[in-house]
Design a protein around this motif. Sequence first.
Motif, PDB file in Angstrom:
ATOM      1  N   PRO A 416     -46.537  -4.453  26.435  1.00 18.61           N
ATOM      2  CA  PRO A 416     -46.177  -4.069  25.076  1.00 18.61           C
ATOM      3  C   PRO A 416     -46.304  -2.583  24.824  1.00 18.61           C
ATOM      4  N   VAL A 417     -45.838  -2.154  23.642  1.00 18.32           N
ATOM      5  CA  VAL A 417     -45.935  -0.767  23.217  1.00 18.32           C
ATOM      6  C   VAL A 417     -46.163  -0.738  21.716  1.00 18.32           C
ATOM      7  N   ASN A 418     -46.991   0.167  21.269  1.00 15.13           N
ATOM      8  CA  ASN A 418     -47.180   0.381  19.835  1.00 15.13           C
ATOM      9  C   ASN A 418     -46.188   1.437  19.364  1.00 15.13           C
ATOM     10  N   GLY A 419     -45.154   1.010  18.647  1.00 14.97           N
ATOM     11  CA  GLY A 419     -44.143   1.946  18.164  1.00 14.97           C
ATOM     12  C   GLY A 419     -42.754   1.381  18.329  1.00 14.97           C
ATOM     13  N   VAL A 420     -41.774   2.254  18.392  1.00 16.42           N
ATOM     14  CA  VAL A 420     -40.379   1.830  18.561  1.00 16.42           C
ATOM     15  C   VAL A 420     -39.967   1.859  20.022  1.00 16.42           C
ATOM     16  N   GLY A 421     -40.795   2.458  20.858  1.00 18.84           N
ATOM     17  CA  GLY A 421     -40.520   2.606  22.275  1.00 18.84           C
ATOM     18  C   GLY A 421     -41.502   3.601  22.854  1.00 18.84           C
ATOM     19  N   PHE A 422     -41.240   4.047  24.081  1.00 21.13           N
ATOM     20  CA  PHE A 422     -42.142   4.950  24.790  1.00 21.13           C
ATOM     21  C   PHE A 422     -41.664   6.392  24.724  1.00 21.13           C
ATOM     22  N   MET A 423     -42.595   7.333  24.733  1.00 10.88           N
ATOM     23  CA  MET A 423     -42.270   8.735  24.941  1.00 10.88           C
ATOM     24  C   MET A 423     -41.701   8.910  26.332  1.00 10.88           C
ATOM     25  N   LYS A 424     -40.521   9.555  26.433  1.00 15.98           N
ATOM     26  CA  LYS A 424     -40.002   9.898  27.753  1.00 15.98           C
ATOM     27  C   LYS A 424     -39.756  11.397  27.911  1.00 15.98           C
ATOM     28  N   LYS A 425     -39.935  12.150  26.832  1.00 14.79           N
ATOM     29  CA  LYS A 425     -39.876  13.604  26.943  1.00 14.79           C
ATOM     30  C   LYS A 425     -40.885  14.064  27.993  1.00 14.79           C
ATOM     31  N   PHE A 426     -40.552  15.039  28.781  1.00 11.97           N
ATOM     32  CA  PHE A 426     -41.322  15.581  29.903  1.00 11.97           C
ATOM     33  C   PHE A 426     -41.172  14.758  31.180  1.00 11.97           C
ATOM     34  N   LEU A 427     -40.740  13.490  31.106  1.00 12.17           N
ATOM     35  CA  LEU A 427     -41.006  12.543  32.188  1.00 12.17           C
ATOM     36  C   LEU A 427     -39.801  12.084  32.998  1.00 12.17           C
ATOM     37  N   THR A 428     -38.582  12.255  32.519  1.00 14.39           N
ATOM     38  CA  THR A 428     -37.470  11.566  33.160  1.00 14.39           C
ATOM     39  C   THR A 428     -36.971  12.239  34.425  1.00 14.39           C
ATOM     40  N   ARG A 429     -37.282  13.501  34.627  1.00 11.99           N
ATOM     41  CA  ARG A 429     -36.965  14.109  35.915  1.00 11.99           C
ATOM     42  C   ARG A 429     -37.924  13.549  36.969  1.00 11.99           C
ATOM     43  N   ASP A 430     -37.470  13.528  38.193  1.00 10.89           N
ATOM     44  CA  ASP A 430     -38.351  13.066  39.265  1.00 10.89           C
ATOM     45  C   ASP A 430     -39.262  14.207  39.658  1.00 10.89           C
ATOM     46  N   ARG A 431     -40.388  14.342  38.960  1.00 13.35           N
ATOM     47  CA  ARG A 431     -41.296  15.465  39.173  1.00 13.35           C
ATOM     48  C   ARG A 431     -42.321  15.196  40.262  1.00 13.35           C
ATOM     49  N   TRP A 432     -42.406  13.989  40.743  1.00 14.23           N
ATOM     50  CA  TRP A 432     -43.428  13.658  41.740  1.00 14.23           C
ATOM     51  C   TRP A 432     -43.220  14.480  43.003  1.00 14.23           C
ATOM     52  N   GLY A 433     -44.275  15.132  43.459  1.00 14.71           N
ATOM     53  CA  GLY A 433     -44.197  15.930  44.667  1.00 14.71           C
ATOM     54  C   GLY A 433     -43.764  17.355  44.426  1.00 14.71           C
ATOM     55  N   ASP A 434     -43.409  17.733  43.200  1.00 11.36           N
ATOM     56  CA  ASP A 434     -43.054  19.107  42.898  1.00 11.36           C
ATOM     57  C   ASP A 434     -44.277  20.006  43.051  1.00 11.36           C
ATOM     58  N   THR A 435     -44.021  21.321  43.121  1.00  9.39           N
ATOM     59  CA  THR A 435     -45.117  22.265  43.249  1.00  9.39           C
ATOM     60  C   THR A 435     -46.022  22.225  42.025  1.00  9.39           C
ATOM     61  N   TYR A 436     -45.434  22.163  40.844  1.00  7.68           N
ATOM     62  CA  TYR A 436     -46.229  22.118  39.621  1.00  7.68           C
ATOM     63  C   TYR A 436     -45.388  21.552  38.488  1.00  7.68           C
ATOM     64  N   GLN A 437     -46.094  21.147  37.430  1.00  6.04           N
ATOM     65  CA  GLN A 437     -45.447  20.758  36.180  1.00  6.04           C
ATOM     66  C   GLN A 437     -45.807  21.823  35.141  1.00  6.04           C
ATOM     67  N   GLN A 438     -44.875  22.166  34.271  1.00  5.58           N
ATOM     68  CA  GLN A 438     -45.173  23.190  33.264  1.00  5.58           C
ATOM     69  C   GLN A 438     -45.558  22.546  31.937  1.00  5.58           C
TER      70      GLN A 438
END
Length: 583
Positions: A416-438
Amino acid sequence: MKRLKITAGTMCFLLLSGFLLSCNKDFLEKPLSSDVTIDTIFSTKVKAESFLWETYRTSVPQGFPHDWGADGRENHHDGMYASMLMAASDEGDVYDSWPSSNVHNVGSWSPNYNAEDQFGYHYKGIRNASLFIENIGRVSDISETEKQQMRAEAVVLRALQYSELLKRYGGIPLVLHSLKATGNVKIPRSSFQECVDFIVKSCDSAAAVLPQTYPKASRGRITSGTALAVKARTLLYAASPLHNGTPYLDDQKKLTGYGNFDVQRWQLAADANKAVLDWAADNGVELVKTHADPAMNYEAAIAQTDNSEIILANKGEGSWGDWWPMTGQFLMPRGFYGGWYGHGVTLQHAQKYQTTAGVDQVWDTQGSFAEFVQKMQEMEPRFQQSVFYSGGKWNDELGVREFFKRSNGSWTGGAPVNGVGFMKKFLTRDRWGDTYQQWIVFRLAEFYLNYAEALNEVTPMAAESYSALNKIRERAGVPLILPADPRYNSQEKLRAAIRRERAVELAFEEHRFFDVRRWKIAGEEGVMKGQMWGLNVYEQADGSKIYKKEPFENRVWEDKMYLYPIPQSEIDKGYVIQTPGWL
């Protein structure tokens, strides 16, 4: 002693020097002894630079959540453990009860425990900056010009830390030099005005010395624009109702603000934010508008590292692995890439977005799932990039997903989720394994909104206010706001439009939590107080699905919460006054 390497696309403070100084958690503790002396640190350029990078690490804000380990919350002055600050405001929530954002929502924080801020860690950054300011002149193999610029970087980093403290606590102790074992460490709180004046003076002096830009290999260092940005945001807060007007509590008025209203404070804020916009125009800092699709421009402005509108970002967050630093586990929706629970987006926040036609979306108490998806798809591009709803698309890899409560009472994957849906801002790019996240500290869009807000308070409905606001809306691909429109044809209506635009454009970037405080509206129903709402999807016995508008939580607010309490451990020392209301 390890030499710090600086490479293109990597912020110089990512790696840590082997000789880093340690600091006790109590901000006024005497410095600890060390085998490494000041003479050692400031003997060569390489060593002094490494200490400057450590000053960056301890001074630049970081908003992604961290865990509770030795390299997690204890080493960050901000960033809640296991959740983001958006979940402690009317922007969002986490379904699980144990993450630290819930401490604010239920009102159980106190001088003995503040889940959002590590008070003493601010002073670690301040002490590092002061040590650098006082000693960089001793290094023989750095030119005088470069010394002045490096010193100015530290001056801005120290001012940034005081600005972060000021918006949380009001007037705080101004430690203007590195403390010595034989000196006076009993420093009381300064007034709100004294703190503002010190920050502004620091930024003005540094801006006159700092370079306008840096080569690509040094992107992320403090520029003159960063100094202007610290000043501009500080003055915007200082001009706002919480500090510039009738105090919210009668006790210790000098700590909480000016004690009176002066419209010239709004003028100072307008001028300071206009200065940031002028600097940006002269130095190639501009809103991202490289894509034909407005949604992609907004996504790039947030997730693309070193994009054209970033003024300062924390690049110290390493790649998100399976179990370390656990940022992904806290942020990704339940079951997505190992996510534990994700961050829900409240209906209160979702309703601040308009449709692509520039009108408000209407949600009935109950309706069909087809209606739910249709209404969601009608929302403007920034909503599509920020909120993941049932029946929506996460990214190309995961595609469209539905999450709902089955007719047998169980939840599907992702719920479940509390709200209308989930936050996806910041997250939809495949950032795993990148040098850093800003983590974005300052980006240009904020200063258009700051300028529009401040100017409207000085010169109601000024053409420049509409123009600045529409710079943001034009990039977002939504209809412009015009003074002839009866929805926006007064100072009050324009003020509301600017605040709403700010909530949408800067969503989840740690603005809303503080904005509702500086505007003195946190105690209004549905902001930081009272019922919070969501839209839940339910499967029916015949296999069809419906949505229902439902509350998920009652939140607690007291006016003393407009500013944070000083930790009780500092109050017990006997020379620091507690924040009003927290005695």
